[in-house]
Structure formats: structure tokens, C-alpha cells
Motif scaffolding. Structure first.
Motif, PDB file in Angstrom:
ATOM      1  N   HIS A 186       0.827  -1.208   0.000  1.00 26.34           N
ATOM      2  CA  HIS A 186       0.000   0.000   0.000  1.00 26.34           C
ATOM      3  C   HIS A 186       0.864   1.262   0.000  1.00 26.34           C
ATOM      4  O   HIS A 186       0.612   2.198  -0.758  1.00 26.34           O
ATOM      5  N   LEU A 187       1.885   1.289   0.832  1.00 26.29           N
ATOM      6  CA  LEU A 187       2.735   2.486   0.918  1.00 26.29           C
ATOM      7  C   LEU A 187       3.569   2.667  -0.354  1.00 26.29           C
ATOM      8  O   LEU A 187       3.629   3.753  -0.923  1.00 26.29           O
ATOM      9  N   ASP A 193       2.019   3.990  -3.585  1.00 26.48           N
ATOM     10  CA  ASP A 193       1.461   5.340  -3.551  1.00 26.48           C
ATOM     11  C   ASP A 193       2.005   6.219  -4.675  1.00 26.48           C
ATOM     12  O   ASP A 193       3.216   6.389  -4.800  1.00 26.48           O
ATOM     13  N   ARG A 194       1.098   6.749  -5.473  1.00 22.74           N
ATOM     14  CA  ARG A 194       1.527   7.658  -6.546  1.00 22.74           C
ATOM     15  C   ARG A 194       0.868   9.019  -6.388  1.00 22.74           C
ATOM     16  O   ARG A 194       0.986   9.875  -7.248  1.00 22.74           O
ATOM     17  N   VAL A 195       0.149   9.211  -5.286  1.00 19.95           N
ATOM     18  CA  VAL A 195      -0.567  10.469  -5.072  1.00 19.95           C
ATOM     19  C   VAL A 195       0.195  11.376  -4.101  1.00 19.95           C
ATOM     20  O   VAL A 195       0.500  12.517  -4.407  1.00 19.95           O
ATOM     21  N   ARG A 196       0.526  10.835  -2.950  1.00 19.38           N
ATOM     22  CA  ARG A 196       1.151  11.678  -1.910  1.00 19.38           C
ATOM     23  C   ARG A 196       2.671  11.729  -2.024  1.00 19.38           C
ATOM     24  O   ARG A 196       3.279  12.741  -1.714  1.00 19.38           O
ATOM     25  N   GLU A 240       5.390  -0.256  -8.788  1.00 21.31           N
ATOM     26  CA  GLU A 240       4.365  -1.199  -9.243  1.00 21.31           C
ATOM     27  C   GLU A 240       4.799  -2.614  -8.870  1.00 21.31           C
ATOM     28  O   GLU A 240       5.984  -2.947  -8.977  1.00 21.31           O
TER      29      GLU A 240
END
Lengths: 229, 221
Positions: free
Chosen positions: B117-118, B121-124, B132
Motif C-alpha cells: 500500500h505504501l 502510492d503515486r498520489v502523496r 508497481e
């Protein structure tokens, strides 16, 4: 692209996953990269096997042997020649054969005498998930302890604009949202909760009903996702 | 519980050829401990605050080595049991080592899921993560093989550990130890400059909250 192969596996689109893995495997052989080839050879074989079983293959272990033999010939032709290259090819073949033996054993364990006690065609029809494809969006509907599980993905590496998608689904589909994070939307559809992920995957666990109906509904929702440029 | 607290910190450490020259277990562990406690730098608190239970289930389903369909419920029972609330069975502790009742069956799966999950992350934190998943090797180290979205030729080997205890350095050291062992073999196949290591340690000590420490190793010849 590796991502498509993995997404396809997640959604049960094993034919697409196989094509992707085979393409990547051939590319890695052409580039003389045995490490990458090692990582790609078994998933490709397994996806081809599963895809064939879904299409009614009655002799999966024999088919697996054919797949392994085909890949072995492909490796030998690519790594023939220099001693070092040949040794790398032999290592790759040895690992593939070992993996093939493990997969064959798993098939024997999971599908013992599949013809026994039941009409095979009936069994196959019952166990095969429904699959729908439209505009590169793939949907499969599987059985689930609670009823049906629908999984869907888009056959490209995309990023969903979750905020814009939320707005569109409220306006065009009358959707109700029960949860949102920066990577996922939780939508209430017909009293059940559906998950939309930032990479375009959609998952829905619903009560027992017509698989065609849920499949088409997920296809419809998938077509409304807004993608980031 | 619908969402769980998620507190994550990030550090980086340089890996040198000297770190990979020993084959004795105690020396590898010593190096790993040194990396975790002395050499890791650039402490940064990551901008995560929570994880939805459906995100956790999805990440665990894709990353965990073992089947764990509802890890969030396992954890809720675990936290309740620790408060002394009876669950399915009365706590029965016979004093057998490593067979404590207060152990969550989904602990390892949650650690692996949170690592995915961490790092996905491609948003934060798209600048430091945006990885990937490539494959999830079963029954072997590392836990995850990933690649960078921006450059698929750059790989990341990920070792995830989880603990019921509060202190994370111990499990982080275990993870780095395993990564060092993998890199000793990996360097025979690939240029280590193009392969990063991620050691991800998770604590479930605080009810309802995951505390995660991510340590990235970058090889410098």
C-alpha cells in the motif's frame, strides 16, 4: 507491460495475461536477459494453462507438458552458441522444469479425476466465470461465498480521477458514496458496496443473482470512470 | 472499524560493497543493525493518516503470502482480546514458547499488505515511491518484487515485517538482514545500482493504528 499482466491476473483475464507474459518473456530472451526471463516464464505458462482450462481443456497436465516443451525449445534456440550463454539457458530451463513439476502437481491436487461422478460439460459450465469485454474494459463474474464477486480492469496503465468520477457517477448514475480515500471510492449500488480503485480496477461482492446483470452493471460503471490525462 | 490510523516514517541508507562481503550470519546481522541504527538518514514523516479497511483487504489480497480475506477483523479481535474482552475462546496459555494466545494470525499478511500500500502510492509521495508490483515470490525472500513506474528497468526488492510490539528497530533489522542476503546473490545477476531495497516494518501495538517504518537502501559502489 508487467502491470497489465498483473491486473489481468487479478481480474481473471488469463488470456490477456498470458499474451503479455509471453511477449515480455520473448523480449527478455531477445535482450539476452535470463533473470527477467526466469521471472516471466512460469507465470506465462500458468496463465496459458488456466485460460485453456476455462475453455474446457480436459487434459491440463498434458497441455502443461506441451507448453513447457515449447518454451524449452524457444530458450534453446535463443541461448544456443556461446558456452556462457548456453549455461544461462540451461539454468533457465532447469528452473522452468522444476516450476512445471510443481504446477503439474498442483493441477493434479486441485483437479483430481475431474470426469468422475458428474457430467464434465455441466461441471465446466457451472465453474466457468462469466466474462465480458467492452472498449478495453474486462469484467469477470465469479462465485463467492456471499453470492457473486465481480472483478474488472482496464487493459491499459491508467490513473482514475476519483473526484471527477465521483461527480459523474452522482450525476449520471445516481450513485451513493459511502467512503472515499485518495486511492479508492466505495459506492453503494443496489444495496451492495462496490469498490473503484485509482488504477481502474472495480470490485463488487453482491448477493446471488443473474451474473449477466451484475457484469453489465459493472461494465456500465467502468465506462463512466474519468481518467487523468 | 472502517478506517485505521496509519503513521509512517521514511529513511534512506547507503549500501556499500563492504556490506555484502560477509557470509557469516552474525556479521550480516551486525551490518544490518548498523544500517538501521546508525547509517539511515533523512528522517521524514510520510503524509499518510489512515487506511480504509477495503484498501487494507485489497492490498493484503495482492501482497500476502498466505490467504487472509478479512485481516481487519482479525486485528479487531486481536486488539479486543488484548484488552481482556473474551473472543471465540477463553485465553488458554500453557506456557509453550512461541504459542502465545495473543498473536494475530493475520500479522504477517497485514505487514506485507501495508508495504504494498505504501510503496504503490503515486498520489502523496510519487517522487519517492510510485512503485508497481512485479511479482510476489511465494515461500522465499524478498516478499515483493516491484519496479518504478517512471523507469521499469529499475527494480525494488521489498522485505516486510510486522510485530505486535511497539519497538520497530528489531524487525527492521531482521528485514535489512534478509535484504543483505538477497543482494549478495542478486549482485551476480543484476547491477545493484539499478535495484533498491525497501525494508518495511509495521507495529500493530496501538489499537486501531498501524505504525510503519520504511527504510530504503541505495547501493553505491
Amino acid at each position: 507491460m508487467k502491470k497489465i499482466a498483473l491486473l489481468a491476473q487479478w481480474a481473471g483475464d488469463f488470456k490477456t495475461a498470458q499474451v503479455e507474459y509471453d511477449r515480455l518473456f520473448t523480449e527478455s530472451l531477445d535482450e539476452g536477459d535470463p533473470v527477467e526471463a526466469r521471472l516471466l516464464v512460469t507465470p506465462g505458462a500458468v496463465c496459458e494453462l488456466v485460460s485453456s482450462i476455462e475453455q474446457g481443456e480436459a487434459h491440463p497436465v498434458e497441455l502443461l507438458k506441451e507448453i513447457i516443451a515449447r518454451k524449452e525449445a524457444q530458450i534453446r534456440s535463443r541461448f544456443a552458441g556461446k558456452d556462457q550463454s548456453k549455461a544461462e539457458g540451461e539454468d533457465l530451463i532447469r528452473e522452468m522444469l522444476e516450476a512445471g513439476r510443481q504446477v503439474a502437481q498442483a493441477v493434479r491436487d486441485l483437479m483430481p479425476d475431474s470426469n468422475a461422478g458428474e457430467n464434465r460439460a455441466e461441471q465446466h459450465k457451472r465453474d466457468t466465470p462469466l466474462q465480458l469485454v467492452s472498449n478495453e474494459r474486462f469484467v469477470s463474474v465469479h462465485s463467492h461465498p456471499r453470492g457473486l464477486e465481480t472483478r474488472s480492469y482496464y487493459r491499459a496503465d491508467i490513473t482514475v480521477d476519483l473526484e471527477a468520477t465521483k461527480e459523474r457517477l452522482i450525476q449520471q448514475a445516481g450513485a451513493t458514496f459511502t467512503g472515499q480515500t485518495d486511492r479508492m471510492l466505495e459506492v453503494e449500488v443496489l444495496g451492495e458496496l462496490l469498490e473503484i480503485f485509482i488504477d481502474g480496477r472495480v470490485r463488487w461482492v453482491s448477493e446471488p443473482q443473474d451474473p449477466n446483470r451484475v457484469g453489465k452493471l459493472v461494465l456500465e460503471i467502468g465506462s463512466k470512470l474519468v481518467l487523468r490525462a | 472499524m472502517v478506517t485505521y490510523g496509519l503513521q509512517a516514517v521514511y529513511r534512506e541508507a547507503i549500501l556499500t560493497p563492504a556490506d555484502l562481503q560477509f557470509w557469516e550470519q552474525d556479521r550480516i546481522k551486525k551490518r544490518a543493525r548498523e544500517i538501521v541504527t546508525q547509517r539511515a538518514q533523512g528522517f521524514m514523516t510520510l503524509a499518510f493518516s489512515s487506511i480504509h479497511f477495503r484498501e487494507l483487504r485489497d492490498a493484503v489480497a495482492r501482497a500476502a503470502e498466505e490467504l487472509s480475506t478479512r485481516p481487519d477483523e482479525d486485528l479487531d479481535y486481536f486488539w479486543s482480546a488484548r484488552r481482556g474482552v473474551p473472543t471465540y475462546y477463553a485465553p488458554l496459555f500453557l506456557g509453550v514458547r512461541r504459542k502465545s494466545y495473543l498473536r494475530s494470525a493475520s500479522l504477517e499478511s497485514v505487514g506485507e499488505g501495508l508495504a504494498l500500500h505504501l510503496l504503490e502510492d503515486r498520489v502523496r509521495h510519487g517522487d519517492i515511491f510510485a512503485l508497481e508490483l512485479f511479482c510476489r515470490p511465494l515461500g522465499s525472500t524478498p516478499d515483493l518484487m516491484m519496479y518504478y513506474r517512471s523507469d521499469p528497468s529499475r527494480l525494488a526488492l521489498v522485505e516486510a515485517k510486522a510485530t505486535e510490539k511497539q519497538e520497530l528497530n528489531g524487525v527492521l533489522t531482521e528485514a535489512v538482514t534478509q535484504l543483505l542476503e538477497v543482494f549478495q546473490g542478486w549482485q551476480n545477476h543484476r547491477d545493484l545500482r539499478h535495484t533498491h531495497g525497501f525494508a518495511v516494518a509495521t507495529s500493530i501495538f496501538t489499537p486501531g493504528t498501524f505504525v510503519v517504518s520504511v527504510l530504503k537502501t541505495v547501493f553505491t559502489p
